[in-house]
Enzyme design. Structure first.
Site, PDB file in Angstrom:
ATOM      1  N   GLY A  10       6.209 -50.457 -58.425  1.00  0.00           N
ATOM      2  CA  GLY A  10       5.631 -50.051 -57.137  1.00  0.00           C
ATOM      3  C   GLY A  10       5.118 -51.249 -56.345  1.00  0.00           C
ATOM      4  O   GLY A  10       5.301 -52.411 -56.733  1.00  0.00           O
ATOM      5  N   ASP A  31       7.943 -47.122 -65.610  1.00  0.00           N
ATOM      6  CA  ASP A  31       7.885 -46.499 -64.278  1.00  0.00           C
ATOM      7  C   ASP A  31       8.928 -45.392 -64.261  1.00  0.00           C
ATOM      8  O   ASP A  31      10.011 -45.562 -64.816  1.00  0.00           O
ATOM      9  CB  ASP A  31       8.188 -47.560 -63.195  1.00  0.00           C
ATOM     10  N   SER A 124      -9.814 -46.745 -56.165  1.00  0.00           N
ATOM     11  CA  SER A 124      -9.688 -46.898 -54.707  1.00  0.00           C
ATOM     12  C   SER A 124     -11.059 -46.802 -54.046  1.00  0.00           C
ATOM     13  O   SER A 124     -11.951 -46.090 -54.533  1.00  0.00           O
ATOM     14  CB  SER A 124      -8.798 -45.767 -54.193  1.00  0.00           C
ATOM     15  N   TYR A 148      -6.245 -36.423 -54.007  1.00  0.00           N
ATOM     16  CA  TYR A 148      -5.879 -37.765 -54.481  1.00  0.00           C
ATOM     17  C   TYR A 148      -7.134 -38.533 -54.903  1.00  0.00           C
ATOM     18  O   TYR A 148      -7.224 -39.073 -56.013  1.00  0.00           O
ATOM     19  CB  TYR A 148      -5.128 -38.547 -53.386  1.00  0.00           C
ATOM     20  N   LYS A 152      -8.775 -40.009 -58.703  1.00  0.00           N
ATOM     21  CA  LYS A 152      -9.279 -41.364 -58.997  1.00  0.00           C
ATOM     22  C   LYS A 152     -10.685 -41.277 -59.598  1.00  0.00           C
ATOM     23  O   LYS A 152     -10.999 -41.947 -60.583  1.00  0.00           O
ATOM     24  CB  LYS A 152      -9.306 -42.221 -57.730  1.00  0.00           C
TER      25      LYS A 152
HETATM   26  P1  NAD Z   1       3.259 -47.159 -55.501  1.00  0.00           P
HETATM   27  O1  NAD Z   1       3.561 -45.715 -55.270  1.00  0.00           O
HETATM   28  O2  NAD Z   1       4.059 -48.171 -54.780  1.00  0.00           O
HETATM   29  O3  NAD Z   1       3.342 -47.473 -57.072  1.00  0.00           O
HETATM   30  C1  NAD Z   1       3.043 -46.524 -58.057  1.00  0.00           C
HETATM   31  C2  NAD Z   1       4.192 -46.515 -59.068  1.00  0.00           C
HETATM   32  O4  NAD Z   1       3.901 -45.557 -60.096  1.00  0.00           O
HETATM   33  C3  NAD Z   1       5.530 -46.126 -58.454  1.00  0.00           C
HETATM   34  O5  NAD Z   1       6.489 -47.115 -58.755  1.00  0.00           O
HETATM   35  C4  NAD Z   1       5.863 -44.790 -59.103  1.00  0.00           C
HETATM   36  O6  NAD Z   1       7.254 -44.622 -59.268  1.00  0.00           O
HETATM   37  C5  NAD Z   1       5.104 -44.863 -60.405  1.00  0.00           C
HETATM   38  N1  NAD Z   1       4.694 -43.575 -61.001  1.00  0.00           N
HETATM   39  C6  NAD Z   1       4.017 -42.560 -60.410  1.00  0.00           C
HETATM   40  N2  NAD Z   1       3.832 -41.557 -61.280  1.00  0.00           N
HETATM   41  C7  NAD Z   1       4.397 -41.950 -62.462  1.00  0.00           C
HETATM   42  C8  NAD Z   1       4.533 -41.334 -63.759  1.00  0.00           C
HETATM   43  N3  NAD Z   1       4.070 -40.118 -63.996  1.00  0.00           N
HETATM   44  N4  NAD Z   1       5.160 -42.036 -64.718  1.00  0.00           N
HETATM   45  C9  NAD Z   1       5.659 -43.270 -64.477  1.00  0.00           C
HETATM   46  N5  NAD Z   1       5.561 -43.894 -63.290  1.00  0.00           N
HETATM   47  C10 NAD Z   1       4.933 -43.230 -62.291  1.00  0.00           C
HETATM   48  O7  NAD Z   1       1.707 -47.355 -55.198  1.00  0.00           O
HETATM   49  P2  NAD Z   1       0.854 -48.686 -55.044  1.00  0.00           P
HETATM   50  O8  NAD Z   1       0.486 -48.817 -53.628  1.00  0.00           O
HETATM   51  O9  NAD Z   1       1.522 -49.805 -55.734  1.00  0.00           O
HETATM   52  O10 NAD Z   1      -0.456 -48.253 -55.833  1.00  0.00           O
HETATM   53  C11 NAD Z   1      -0.632 -48.530 -57.205  1.00  0.00           C
HETATM   54  C12 NAD Z   1      -1.899 -47.833 -57.684  1.00  0.00           C
HETATM   55  O11 NAD Z   1      -2.994 -48.281 -56.894  1.00  0.00           O
HETATM   56  C13 NAD Z   1      -1.860 -46.316 -57.537  1.00  0.00           C
HETATM   57  O12 NAD Z   1      -2.537 -45.752 -58.643  1.00  0.00           O
HETATM   58  C14 NAD Z   1      -2.648 -46.070 -56.264  1.00  0.00           C
HETATM   59  O13 NAD Z   1      -3.253 -44.801 -56.249  1.00  0.00           O
HETATM   60  C15 NAD Z   1      -3.681 -47.171 -56.335  1.00  0.00           C
HETATM   61  N6  NAD Z   1      -4.205 -47.549 -55.004  1.00  0.00           N
HETATM   62  C16 NAD Z   1      -3.327 -47.908 -54.022  1.00  0.00           C
HETATM   63  C17 NAD Z   1      -3.822 -48.243 -52.755  1.00  0.00           C
HETATM   64  C18 NAD Z   1      -2.887 -48.619 -51.648  1.00  0.00           C
HETATM   65  O14 NAD Z   1      -3.307 -48.631 -50.492  1.00  0.00           O
HETATM   66  N7  NAD Z   1      -1.626 -48.950 -51.897  1.00  0.00           N
HETATM   67  C19 NAD Z   1      -5.199 -48.213 -52.511  1.00  0.00           C
HETATM   68  C20 NAD Z   1      -6.059 -47.861 -53.547  1.00  0.00           C
HETATM   69  C21 NAD Z   1      -5.549 -47.526 -54.801  1.00  0.00           C
HETATM   70  C1  UD1 Z   2      -6.027 -44.372 -46.556  1.00  0.00           C
HETATM   71  C2  UD1 Z   2      -6.425 -43.151 -47.332  1.00  0.00           C
HETATM   72  C3  UD1 Z   2      -7.284 -43.567 -48.501  1.00  0.00           C
HETATM   73  C4  UD1 Z   2      -6.530 -44.578 -49.361  1.00  0.00           C
HETATM   74  C5  UD1 Z   2      -6.137 -45.751 -48.465  1.00  0.00           C
HETATM   75  C6  UD1 Z   2      -5.338 -46.782 -49.202  1.00  0.00           C
HETATM   76  C7  UD1 Z   2      -6.465 -41.343 -45.688  1.00  0.00           C
HETATM   77  C8  UD1 Z   2      -7.342 -40.394 -44.930  1.00  0.00           C
HETATM   78  N1  UD1 Z   2      -7.127 -42.237 -46.466  1.00  0.00           N
HETATM   79  O1  UD1 Z   2      -7.178 -45.039 -46.129  1.00  0.00           O
HETATM   80  O2  UD1 Z   2      -7.627 -42.455 -49.288  1.00  0.00           O
HETATM   81  O3  UD1 Z   2      -7.337 -45.022 -50.419  1.00  0.00           O
HETATM   82  O4  UD1 Z   2      -5.340 -45.265 -47.383  1.00  0.00           O
HETATM   83  O5  UD1 Z   2      -4.087 -46.260 -49.541  1.00  0.00           O
HETATM   84  O6  UD1 Z   2      -5.247 -41.296 -45.620  1.00  0.00           O
HETATM   85  N2  UD1 Z   2      -4.675 -45.388 -38.288  1.00  0.00           N
HETATM   86  C9  UD1 Z   2      -4.201 -45.179 -37.009  1.00  0.00           C
HETATM   87  N3  UD1 Z   2      -2.914 -44.773 -36.839  1.00  0.00           N
HETATM   88  C10 UD1 Z   2      -2.058 -44.586 -37.878  1.00  0.00           C
HETATM   89  C11 UD1 Z   2      -2.528 -44.813 -39.203  1.00  0.00           C
HETATM   90  C12 UD1 Z   2      -3.848 -45.205 -39.359  1.00  0.00           C
HETATM   91  O7  UD1 Z   2      -4.939 -45.342 -36.038  1.00  0.00           O
HETATM   92  O8  UD1 Z   2      -0.899 -44.196 -37.667  1.00  0.00           O
HETATM   93  C13 UD1 Z   2      -6.058 -45.864 -38.480  1.00  0.00           C
HETATM   94  C14 UD1 Z   2      -6.926 -44.947 -39.321  1.00  0.00           C
HETATM   95  O9  UD1 Z   2      -7.579 -44.008 -38.516  1.00  0.00           O
HETATM   96  C15 UD1 Z   2      -7.879 -45.960 -39.963  1.00  0.00           C
HETATM   97  C16 UD1 Z   2      -7.041 -47.234 -40.106  1.00  0.00           C
HETATM   98  O10 UD1 Z   2      -5.964 -47.081 -39.192  1.00  0.00           O
HETATM   99  O11 UD1 Z   2      -8.950 -46.249 -39.097  1.00  0.00           O
HETATM  100  C17 UD1 Z   2      -6.467 -47.432 -41.496  1.00  0.00           C
HETATM  101  O12 UD1 Z   2      -5.780 -46.245 -41.908  1.00  0.00           O
HETATM  102  P1  UD1 Z   2      -4.914 -46.184 -43.243  1.00  0.00           P
HETATM  103  O13 UD1 Z   2      -4.000 -47.343 -43.310  1.00  0.00           O
HETATM  104  O14 UD1 Z   2      -4.314 -44.809 -43.327  1.00  0.00           O
HETATM  105  O15 UD1 Z   2      -5.972 -46.395 -44.407  1.00  0.00           O
HETATM  106  P2  UD1 Z   2      -7.347 -45.603 -44.706  1.00  0.00           P
HETATM  107  O16 UD1 Z   2      -7.530 -44.461 -43.800  1.00  0.00           O
HETATM  108  O17 UD1 Z   2      -8.420 -46.610 -44.784  1.00  0.00           O
END
Ligand code: NAD
Ligand code: UD1
Length: 330
Positions: A10, A31, A124, A148, A152
């Site tokens: 991911g 994965d 998160s 979601y 967490k």
């Molecule tokens: P992502 O979706 O790109 O990566 C997650 C990976 O997990 C994917 O490759 C998916 O195929 C795999 N996966 C999901 N369920 C599975 C299962 N049951 N078995 C095996 N593989 C599985 O997401 P990411 O952005 O890389 O995020 C990674 C982690 O960080 C996630 O747990 C996400 O919730 C957390 N997180 C992400 C963000 C963000 O903004 N990207 C923010 C806060 C927390």
């Molecule tokens: C979102 C998730 C949060 C998650 C985080 C990281 C929601 C409500 N929250 O956070 O749970 O942990 O992503 O994956 O989805 N915005 C716009 N236009 C858009 C998209 C976003 O104006 O099309 C604004 C939003 O209102 C916010 C900022 O951009 O103020 C960031 O948004 P986003 O990237 O979705 O992240 P979070 O809302 O912080």
């Protein structure tokens, strides 16, 4: 040192695998490709010139996962695997609870059975709900507003209870703020299916004319220009935080915010993106998105102090690298 990386193909996982390989760790990726593609594997190999073992396994199938623990001598685990789309989790809560919780419980049971006690978990900033003040510290009250986020928080609670029951476990919970950007090579990055929910993936779609206009969700927030403020962190700074967490000498149950500590508004991000990439982003102000908060940014002091966390990429890097990745992959 052999590290099992769940969700390693991911967005954040793939960048972390690159860092681990560059630091000399052996890596085993599990994965199920529900939100990633297998060709990421060859890109990781191209960047690092190193080998990595991959198993296409669903963590919810415990007996399949057991085979990995039987076959590989795992020393530690970084657990990224999970579903992460907030809106989808509201529509399909059972899918989120099942996938994110069962997978984690299976993993933890097998770790205990096979004597693997070190785990780094992807949490998160969403677990802080609407924070009482800013910046956000790790000891702030926790609450969630969608399934979601609740998965967490539930996993954080499971890890806390597990540690209380068996303090051989060495657990690091990392609470990510808003990861954006991409690997400098342009090979790894984030390209979600369908219309993106998050801001940067949406901006790059407008920049590449895949979408006509960015909807800015509200300009009446109590912020510098009325638009929402978030703590954007380059995915490469975030990924290196996991290497630091593995190297950390402090044992037990530890929780760290991984953010830059700086807040940026939606319009500030749009302006930086336009300026560094010489491209125009059409936007319109629309109504607020339900569940959004004014501002969210970390205190990263604890991670800086205890992990040596030192985010080095600027907002300009994040804008340049996000755009570079999408241009290379479309
Ligand atoms: P992502 O979706 O790109 O990566 C997650 C990976 O997990 C994917 O490759 C998916 O195929 C795999 N996966 C999901 N369920 C599975 C299962 N049951 N078995 C095996 N593989 C599985 O997401 P990411 O952005 O890389 O995020 C990674 C982690 O960080 C996630 O747990 C996400 O919730 C957390 N997180 C992400 C963000 C963000 O903004 N990207 C923010 C806060 C927390
Ligand atoms: C979102 C998730 C949060 C998650 C985080 C990281 C929601 C409500 N929250 O956070 O749970 O942990 O992503 O994956 O989805 N915005 C716009 N236009 C858009 C998209 C976003 O104006 O099309 C604004 C939003 O209102 C916010 C900022 O951009 O103020 C960031 O948004 P986003 O990237 O979705 O992240 P979070 O809302 O912080």
């Amino acid at each position: 040192m052999k590290v099992l990386v769940t969700g390693g193909l991911g967005f954040i996982g793939s960048h972390t695998v690159v860092d681990l390989l560059n630091e000399g760790y052996e890596v085993v990726i599990v994965d199920n490709l529900v939100n990633s593609k297998e060709d990421v594997l060859s890109k990781i190999k191209k960047i690092t010139n190193k080998d990595v073992t991959f198993y296409k396994i669903d963590l919810c199938l415990k007996e399949d996962l057991r085979k990995i623990f039987e076959k590989e001598k795992i020393d530690s685990v970084i657990h990224f695997a999970g579903l992460k789309a907030v809106g989808e989790s509201v529509e399909k809560p059972l899918m989120y609870y099942e996938n994110n919780l069962i997978s984690t419980i299976n993993l933890l049971e097998l770790m205990q059975e096979y004597g693997v006690y070190k785990i780094v978990f992807s949490s998160s900033a969403t677990v802080y709900g609407n924070p009482k003040s800013l910046p956000i510290y790790e000891d702030f009250p926790l609450s969630t507003t969608n399934p979601y986020g609740t998965t967490k928080l539930m996993i954080e609670n499971i890890l806390t209870d597990l540690y209380k029951s068996d303090n051989k476990f060495d657990i690091t919970i990392l609470r990510y703020f808003n990861p954006i950007g991409a690997h400098k090579s342009g090979l790894l990055g984030e390209d979600p299916n369908g219309i993106p929910n998050n801001l940067m993936p949406y901006i790059v779609r407008v920049a590449t004319s895949k979408l006509p206009v960015l909807n800015v969700f509200g300009n009446d927030y109590n912020t510098v220009d009325g638009t929402g403020v978030r703590d954007y962190i380059h995915v490469c700074d975030l990924s290196y935080g996991h290497v630091l967490a593995l190297k950390n000498k402090k044992t037990g149950l530890k929780i760290y915010n991984l953010g830059t500590g700086k807040g940026t508004s939606v319009l500030e991000l749009v302006k930086r993106f336009e300026s560094v990439n010489h491209v125009k982003i059409n936007y319109q102000i629309t109504k607020r998105r339900e569940g959004d908060i004014d501002s969210c940014y970390a205190s990263n002091e604890k991670a800086v102090r205890e992990l040596g966390f030192n985010p080095k990429y600027t907002l300009d890097d994040m804008c340049l690298d996000s755009y570079n990745f999408i241009k290379n992959n479309n």
